[in-house]
Design an enzyme around this catalytic site. Structure first.
Site, mmCIF file in Angstrom:
data_model
loop_
_atom_site.group_PDB
_atom_site.id
_atom_site.type_symbol
_atom_site.label_atom_id
_atom_site.label_comp_id
_atom_site.label_asym_id
_atom_site.label_seq_id
_atom_site.Cartn_x
_atom_site.Cartn_y
_atom_site.Cartn_z
ATOM 1 N N TYR A 29 0.834 -1.213 0.000
ATOM 2 C CA TYR A 29 0.000 0.000 0.000
ATOM 3 C C TYR A 29 0.870 1.264 0.000
ATOM 4 C CZ TYR A 29 -3.302 -3.494 1.917
ATOM 5 O OH TYR A 29 -4.065 -4.613 2.154
ATOM 6 N N TYR A 81 1.209 0.563 -7.230
ATOM 7 C CA TYR A 81 -0.075 0.107 -6.679
ATOM 8 C C TYR A 81 -1.144 0.221 -7.756
ATOM 9 C CZ TYR A 81 -4.166 -0.134 -3.640
ATOM 10 O OH TYR A 81 -5.345 -0.493 -3.062
ATOM 11 N N ASP A 163 -12.923 -4.410 2.426
ATOM 12 C CA ASP A 163 -13.065 -4.552 0.975
ATOM 13 C C ASP A 163 -13.881 -5.750 0.480
ATOM 14 O OD1 ASP A 163 -11.272 -2.555 1.442
ATOM 15 O OD2 ASP A 163 -9.752 -3.273 0.059
ATOM 16 N N ARG A 196 -6.249 -12.853 -0.489
ATOM 17 C CA ARG A 196 -6.680 -11.584 -1.084
ATOM 18 C C ARG A 196 -8.046 -11.735 -1.767
ATOM 19 N NH1 ARG A 196 -4.531 -6.872 0.126
ATOM 20 N NH2 ARG A 196 -5.158 -6.155 -1.913
ATOM 21 N N GLU A 390 -0.996 -7.429 9.386
ATOM 22 C CA GLU A 390 -2.236 -6.851 8.860
ATOM 23 C C GLU A 390 -3.453 -7.576 9.442
ATOM 24 O OE1 GLU A 390 -2.292 -6.971 4.602
ATOM 25 O OE2 GLU A 390 -3.904 -5.501 4.405
HETATM 26 C C1 GLC Z 1 -7.233 -2.380 2.343
HETATM 27 C C2 GLC Z 1 -8.186 -2.448 3.527
HETATM 28 C C3 GLC Z 1 -8.525 -1.049 3.988
HETATM 29 C C4 GLC Z 1 -7.259 -0.287 4.300
HETATM 30 C C5 GLC Z 1 -6.253 -0.342 3.143
HETATM 31 C C6 GLC Z 1 -4.879 0.166 3.533
HETATM 32 O O1 GLC Z 1 -7.813 -1.803 1.237
HETATM 33 O O2 GLC Z 1 -9.323 -3.164 3.198
HETATM 34 O O3 GLC Z 1 -9.350 -1.081 5.117
HETATM 35 O O4 GLC Z 1 -7.551 1.017 4.614
HETATM 36 O O5 GLC Z 1 -6.077 -1.659 2.698
HETATM 37 O O6 GLC Z 1 -4.401 -0.481 4.676
#
Ligand code: GLC
Length: 418
Positions: A29, A81, A163, A196, A390
């Site tokens: 991320y 990303y 998600d 995922r 996570e």
């Molecule tokens: C994923 C999670 C979300 C979070 C993001 C970054 O998309 O589902 O809740 O904010 O990752 O950690």
């Protein structure tokens, strides 16, 4: 061996970039996320209040003119990303996504103000943040409460922060996937595919995104046209709590947000209709297709966080929650293992997440002290044994997803020092 507290601080500091913090540093991320940043700011408030305020300020710099704070801010041109800034093609001052995330930030700001002796300069900065948060919450009621019932819709599963929760399965089944959809997922390069979301989920996510982009993210248009529109219990619980907390913290700054009080009264009155006595549970509502979504997910219990004044219902929810993961070493799973949609290791369909435990904990504190302490101690124990990941397997605490995960570290500090 290093103390867990020190490790938590290091995770946050290592994930920090200029003025904001990544959810993790393992490339999964590479940007700033809305609710991650709020949790992260709370973590910083235990050792560096200026980092905490700066984190919030940076997030708010990305606020759109209409008041929305996007779910992702892309501060640099990183394209590793997907979907990145080039896919979304929007943003105000900072390239961003065109949707939002749960506004937990208002609750976090109240906590930080309540717990710290801020100096004049810091108070001034907080006041600016709080005024902008009022605009953010107004945005929800202006654009997402289309029926004016005090409840807001989410129009993309990513807005929920959960998600691929099975709550979205049936609404997503009805999304007509765009023909000749082309995109390349990047998450699978850095994370295992069995943990995922599925391809069919991504197809729907991107179809929805493309539709919003075509509508130029016009807030009135996309809420009406979206093929996905859900009144989610978890999300609305966070909005109600955020609204209550913003009114309270506003008072400390002589800011009068009493117009929001009517919204709360209306929200509570409407929300209670989604409580079903037979299952002793609240359920989210598929507003687009007009049906109740009967999945036993932990986010339905976020209702405790909303602090509804209905003691009888609260007690029923708590007694049901006590059975949800009874006799388990690690809890709470994101979905009840007895629910047919439960998947032990797949993201938001089963594993234990620290932020959901934290939200439930906040909801329990003033309703069932012993149970809240049990949850807090179990969560601290998990993090002390396994460090900051996570999400986790509920059977053995196995670490899943990204490591060095910021909100797990940040919320550890809050649970530890509270
Ligand atoms: C994923 C999670 C979300 C979070 C993001 C970054 O998309 O589902 O809740 O904010 O990752 O950690």
């Amino acid at each position: 061996m290093k103390e867990t507290v020190e490790i938590a601080k290091e995770v946050l500091k290592n994930n920090r970039r200029s003025g904001y913090t990544l959810p993790t540093n393992n490339k999964l991320y590479p940007a700033q996320w809305n609710w991650d940043s709020a949790f992260i700011a709370l973590g910083y408030s235990y050792f560096n209040i200026d980092y905490a305020i700066k984190e919030l300020e940076t997030l708010i710099t990305g606020q759109w003119d209409d008041g929305m704070i996007p779910h992702i801010l892309f501060h640099d041109n990183d394209e590793s990303y997907f979907p990145n800034h080039k896919t979304w093609e929007c943003g105000n001052k900072i390239p961003s996504s065109g949707i939002t995330q749960p506004p937990i930030i208002a609750t976090i700001v109240k906590k930080i103000v309540d717990k710290n002796k801020l100096n004049q300069g810091q108070m001034k900065r907080m006041e600016i943040i709080i005024k902008k948060l009022k605009k953010y919450l107004d945005w929800f009621f202006n654009y997402r409460d289309t029926n004016k019932i005090g409840l807001v819709s989410i129009i993309h599963p990513w807005e929920s922060g959960l998600d691929n929760s099975p709550i979205w399965d049936s609404p997503l089944d009805k999304v007509k996937i765009e023909e000749n959809l082309k995109y390349e997922r990047r998450d699978l390069n850095v994370s295992k595919s069995e943990n995922r979301p599925l391809k069919k989920d991504y197809d729907a996510y991107i179809t929805l995104l493309n539709q919003f982009k075509k509508d130029k993210y016009n807030p009135s248009k996309i809420v009406n046209e979206s093929m996905f529109n859900v009144i989610d219990i978890g999300f609305n619980s966070i909005v109600i709590r955020a609204t209550k907390d913003l009114i309270e913290v506003g008072k400390r700054f002589n800011l009068n947000f009493s117009d929001l009080e009517n919204k709360i009264a209306l929200s509570e009155e409407s929300l209670i209709k989604f409580y079903k006595e037979e299952e002793q549970s609240f359920f989210s509502y598929d507003f687009k297709n007009h049906n109740l979504i009967k999945v036993d997910a932990i986010s339905n219990y976020f209702i405790l966080f909303a602090d509804l004044g209905n003691k009888e219902i609260n007690n029923k929810i708590i007694s049901k929650l006590k059975k949800y993961n009874s006799q388990r070493e690690y809890f709470f799973t994101t979905v009840n293992p007895k629910d047919k949609t439960f998947e032990e290791t797949r993201y938001w369909r089963g594993p234990v997440w620290i932020n959901s435990n934290w939200i439930i904990y906040q909801g329990l504190i003033n309703k069932d002290k012993n149970f809240s302490e049990l949850l807090k101690n179990k969560t601290l124990e998990l993090l002390e044994n396994k460090n900051f990941h996570e999400y986790y397997n509920f059977k053995n605490g196995d670490c899943l997803g990204a490591n060095n995960f910021s909100w797990s570290a940040a919320l550890y500090l809050d649970l530890k020092f509270n």
